[in-house]
Design a protein around this motif. Structure first.
Motif, short mmCIF file in Angstrom:
data_model
loop_
_atom_site.label_atom_id
_atom_site.label_comp_id
_atom_site.label_asym_id
_atom_site.label_seq_id
_atom_site.Cartn_x
_atom_site.Cartn_y
_atom_site.Cartn_z
N UNK A 155 0.83 -1.19 0.00
CA UNK A 155 0.00 0.00 0.00
C UNK A 155 0.88 1.26 0.00
N UNK A 156 1.93 1.26 0.83
CA UNK A 156 2.83 2.41 0.88
C UNK A 156 3.53 2.61 -0.46
N UNK A 157 3.93 1.51 -1.12
CA UNK A 157 4.57 1.61 -2.42
C UNK A 157 3.60 2.16 -3.46
N UNK A 158 2.36 1.68 -3.45
CA UNK A 158 1.38 2.17 -4.39
C UNK A 158 1.09 3.65 -4.16
N UNK A 159 1.04 4.05 -2.90
CA UNK A 159 0.79 5.46 -2.58
C UNK A 159 1.94 6.33 -3.07
N UNK A 160 3.17 5.82 -2.99
CA UNK A 160 4.34 6.58 -3.43
C UNK A 160 4.57 6.47 -4.94
N UNK A 161 3.76 5.64 -5.61
CA UNK A 161 3.89 5.42 -7.05
C UNK A 161 5.25 4.82 -7.41
N UNK A 162 5.69 3.82 -6.64
CA UNK A 162 6.93 3.14 -6.95
C UNK A 162 6.67 1.65 -7.13
N UNK A 163 7.49 0.98 -7.91
CA UNK A 163 7.33 -0.43 -8.23
C UNK A 163 7.76 -1.28 -7.04
N UNK A 164 7.00 -2.34 -6.78
CA UNK A 164 7.33 -3.25 -5.67
C UNK A 164 7.86 -4.57 -6.20
N UNK A 165 8.87 -5.13 -5.51
CA UNK A 165 9.43 -6.44 -5.76
C UNK A 165 9.37 -7.22 -4.45
N UNK A 166 9.35 -8.54 -4.54
CA UNK A 166 9.26 -9.37 -3.34
C UNK A 166 10.35 -10.44 -3.38
N UNK A 167 11.09 -10.56 -2.28
CA UNK A 167 12.11 -11.59 -2.13
C UNK A 167 11.75 -12.45 -0.93
N UNK A 168 11.73 -13.77 -1.11
CA UNK A 168 11.44 -14.71 -0.02
C UNK A 168 12.73 -15.46 0.31
N UNK A 169 13.21 -15.31 1.52
CA UNK A 169 14.42 -15.99 1.97
C UNK A 169 14.06 -17.24 2.79
#
Length: 346
Positions: A155-169
């Motif tokens: 939600x914070x990324x969408x609000x800032x208009x930046x692309x999100x990536x996800x890494x699972x360790x």
């Protein structure tokens, strides 16, 4: 005859001519709100801050590139200056030992990633400026992945208009399939470790040409990943408490680190681990805007439509029910509604 002769019994007499005035330029100068133009200011990237001292990078990507220590000018005392800002710097910008430059202004920001202390707090905490990507790091286990925290990052990324990536360790400890199913409806690039090894080269390729802010719960392996991507970063790594299941904060400040890979360079912005992420500052309209296909259909919704399951006559809900959005429509609607609920629950 001396001046002592021109006296009476009570002592010497003086007039205005005997009084000397010492000029005080500061006291006699008229007060003004005008500030120097600082036409000679140089633009520098803010890499980090430590106890009122800012580390900034001058001449970025040039042979003369070098770091400088600076302080903020008095007129900027109420202006937040954060990692990722582009600052106007004057003074001694040589970067030599014992030198100190001065930040006199901040360039206009392209993006601003923020959070609030909690969901009821409207006071923004600026995390980083001018980032265009967010890389969310979670662990498959130890500590257990938290869907709601990831939702808040998104939600914070969408609000800032930046692309999100996800890494699972830590996928050698648990299978993340069930966890990742919650994000199937999102345009989200996902990286997972194989036999405990992270795909560092693949992740690094996504960093080239971007300023990427790394976020994650304490203990998920974020600092370990940063050290693998940026050799020499020496970010402290910690462990997870076996009793509480919580990680120990190892990164104590936000700092920008240069990533250099085979395909080019970029910026890794490491942040302290957080256990909560307030959304009191978010504009919910930005969440829908990120789902471009659903946002177009939402134009047909009644005024004030929440797009949630109980919303009457929601055009998106009707389009999904009729199969007009294809096989991924239901998953995307579910993701949208979950993020909207995450925001509304605060």
């Amino acid at each position: 005859m001396s001046w002592l002769d021109d006296t009476d019994d009570d002592g010497p007499e003086f007039d205005e001519a005997d009084i000397r005035f010492r000029p005080n330029p500061k006291a006699n100068r008229p007060r003004t709100k005008r500030r120097p133009a600082h036409a000679d200011a140089r633009i520098a990237r803010v890499l980090g801050v430590d106890r009122g001292r800012y580390t900034v990078l001058l001449d970025e990507d040039a042979p003369t590139e070098h770091e400088v220590t600076a302080v903020r000018a008095r007129e900027l005392r109420k202006q937040p200056i954060v990692t990722g800002d582009f600052a106007r710097v004057v003074g001694d910008t040589s970067g030599g030992d014992g030198t100190l430059a001065r930040i006199v202004g901040i360039e206009e920001r392209t993006t601003l990633l923020r959070r609030s202390a909690d969901d009821t707090d409207q006071v923004e905490r600026v995390i980083v400026a001018n980032a265009d990507q967010m890389l969310i790091v979670v662990a498959a286990a130890d500590p257990e992945p938290r869907e709601r925290l990831v939702d808040r990052y998104l939600v914070a990324a969408l609000d800032a208009r930046i692309r999100a990536l996800l890494v699972v360790t830590k996928t050698d400890l648990a299978d993340p399939t069930a966890f990742l199913r919650h994000f199937e409806g999102l345009d989200l690039e996902v990286f997972t470790s194989a036999r405990g090894e992270m795909p560092v080269e693949r992740i690094g390729a996504e960093l080239v040409g971007h300023a990427t802010v790394f976020v994650g719960h304490s203990g998920v392996g974020k600092s370990t990943l940063v050290n693998a991507l940026v050799p020499g970063a020496l970010r402290a790594t910690g462990h997870v408490n076996t009793v509480t299941g919580r990680g120990r904060h190892t990164s104590s400040s936000t700092v920008s680190l240069r990533y250099r890979g085979a395909g080019g360079s970029g910026w890794v912005i490491d942040t302290p681990g957080v256990r909560s992420f307030g959304l009191g500052h978010v504009d919910p309209a930005h969440i829908l805007d990120a789902f471009t296909d659903l946002a177009t259909i939402a134009e047909e919704c009644p005024r004030g439509c929440t797009h949630l399951p109980d919303a009457p006559d929601c055009a998106i809900v009707e389009a999904v029910a009729e199969g007009r959005l294809g096989p991924t429509g239901a998953a995307r609607l579910d993701s949208l509604q979950r993020l909207l609920l995450t925001f509304r629950e605060h």
